[in-house]
Design a protein around this motif. Structure first.
Motif, short mmCIF file in Angstrom:
data_model
loop_
_atom_site.label_atom_id
_atom_site.label_comp_id
_atom_site.label_asym_id
_atom_site.label_seq_id
_atom_site.Cartn_x
_atom_site.Cartn_y
_atom_site.Cartn_z
N TRP A 63 0.84 -1.20 0.00
CA TRP A 63 0.00 0.00 0.00
C TRP A 63 0.87 1.25 0.00
N VAL A 64 1.96 1.20 0.75
CA VAL A 64 2.87 2.34 0.82
C VAL A 64 3.52 2.56 -0.55
N LYS A 65 3.98 1.49 -1.15
CA LYS A 65 4.63 1.59 -2.46
C LYS A 65 3.65 2.16 -3.50
N GLU A 66 2.43 1.67 -3.50
CA GLU A 66 1.43 2.16 -4.44
C GLU A 66 1.13 3.64 -4.20
N THR A 67 1.08 4.03 -2.94
CA THR A 67 0.81 5.43 -2.60
C THR A 67 1.93 6.34 -3.07
N VAL A 68 3.17 5.91 -2.90
CA VAL A 68 4.31 6.72 -3.32
C VAL A 68 4.43 6.77 -4.84
N VAL A 117 1.70 9.16 3.14
CA VAL A 117 3.07 8.69 3.22
C VAL A 117 3.98 9.90 3.08
N VAL A 118 4.84 10.11 4.07
CA VAL A 118 5.81 11.20 4.03
C VAL A 118 7.15 10.59 3.61
N HIS A 119 7.74 11.12 2.55
CA HIS A 119 8.93 10.50 1.96
C HIS A 119 9.79 11.53 1.25
N TRP A 120 10.99 11.10 0.89
CA TRP A 120 11.89 11.91 0.07
C TRP A 120 12.77 10.97 -0.75
N THR A 121 13.44 11.54 -1.72
CA THR A 121 14.31 10.76 -2.61
C THR A 121 15.76 10.93 -2.19
N GLU A 122 16.47 9.81 -2.16
CA GLU A 122 17.93 9.81 -1.96
C GLU A 122 18.53 9.01 -3.10
N GLY A 123 19.12 9.70 -4.05
CA GLY A 123 19.63 9.00 -5.25
C GLY A 123 18.45 8.40 -5.99
N SER A 124 18.51 7.11 -6.24
CA SER A 124 17.41 6.44 -6.93
C SER A 124 16.46 5.77 -5.95
N ASP A 125 16.69 5.94 -4.65
CA ASP A 125 15.85 5.31 -3.63
C ASP A 125 14.85 6.31 -3.05
N ILE A 126 13.80 5.78 -2.45
CA ILE A 126 12.80 6.59 -1.78
C ILE A 126 12.82 6.21 -0.31
N VAL A 127 13.01 7.20 0.55
CA VAL A 127 13.04 6.99 1.99
C VAL A 127 11.67 7.35 2.55
N VAL A 128 11.06 6.41 3.27
CA VAL A 128 9.74 6.62 3.85
C VAL A 128 9.92 6.93 5.33
N LEU A 129 9.49 8.13 5.73
CA LEU A 129 9.63 8.56 7.11
C LEU A 129 8.48 8.09 7.98
N THR A 130 7.25 8.29 7.51
CA THR A 130 6.09 7.88 8.29
C THR A 130 4.92 7.57 7.37
N VAL A 131 3.97 6.84 7.93
CA VAL A 131 2.81 6.36 7.19
C VAL A 131 1.63 6.33 8.16
N PHE A 132 0.49 6.86 7.72
CA PHE A 132 -0.70 6.75 8.58
C PHE A 132 -1.96 7.09 7.81
N PRO A 133 -3.10 6.53 8.24
CA PRO A 133 -4.38 6.94 7.66
C PRO A 133 -4.66 8.37 8.13
N ASP A 134 -4.87 9.27 7.20
CA ASP A 134 -5.03 10.69 7.51
C ASP A 134 -6.51 11.06 7.46
N ARG A 135 -7.12 11.20 8.61
CA ARG A 135 -8.57 11.46 8.67
C ARG A 135 -8.95 12.83 8.12
N ASP A 136 -8.00 13.76 8.04
CA ASP A 136 -8.30 15.09 7.52
C ASP A 136 -7.82 15.31 6.09
N ALA A 137 -7.33 14.29 5.45
CA ALA A 137 -6.74 14.45 4.11
C ALA A 137 -7.76 14.91 3.07
N GLU A 138 -8.99 14.47 3.20
CA GLU A 138 -10.01 14.83 2.22
C GLU A 138 -10.16 16.35 2.12
N LYS A 139 -9.94 17.05 3.23
CA LYS A 139 -10.04 18.51 3.23
C LYS A 139 -8.94 19.16 2.38
#
Length: 86
Positions: free
Chosen positions: A22-27, A59-81
């Motif tokens: 799910w994380v990979k698909e989200t990113v 999913v909060v992430h950033w790129t390092e070279g060709s990799d993606i670093v995932v810092l945190t993941v959570f269902p965001d109840r306010d994201a729809e806003k």
């Protein structure tokens, strides 16, 4: 490309029952993304996950070279806003 999960992300995924797929698909195929307003080098990616009761995963992430670093993941109840209007 490799997804690297920081310890905080691993703990959050385990605690919340979030699968790596799910994380990979989200990113890689987010419904929308935004630059983190506090940390400009980080991205926030969002995607509705049916298996989470159609909740929106953040999913909060950033790129390092060709990799993606995932810092945190959570269902965001306010994201729809924050979803961009089409």
């Amino acid at each position: 490309m490799l997804l690297i999960f920081r310890p905080h992300a691993q703990e959050a995924m385990q605690r919340r029952g979030i699968l790596p797929e799910w994380v990979k698909e989200t990113v890689l195929k987010p419904e929308w993304s935004e630059v983190d307003p506090v940390h400009a080098g980080r991205m926030r990616s969002y995607r509705t996950i049916a298996e989470l009761g159609n909740r929106i995963l953040r999913v909060v992430h950033w790129t390092e070279g060709s990799d993606i670093v995932v810092l945190t993941v959570f269902p965001d109840r306010d994201a729809e806003k924050r979803r961009p209007k089409s």
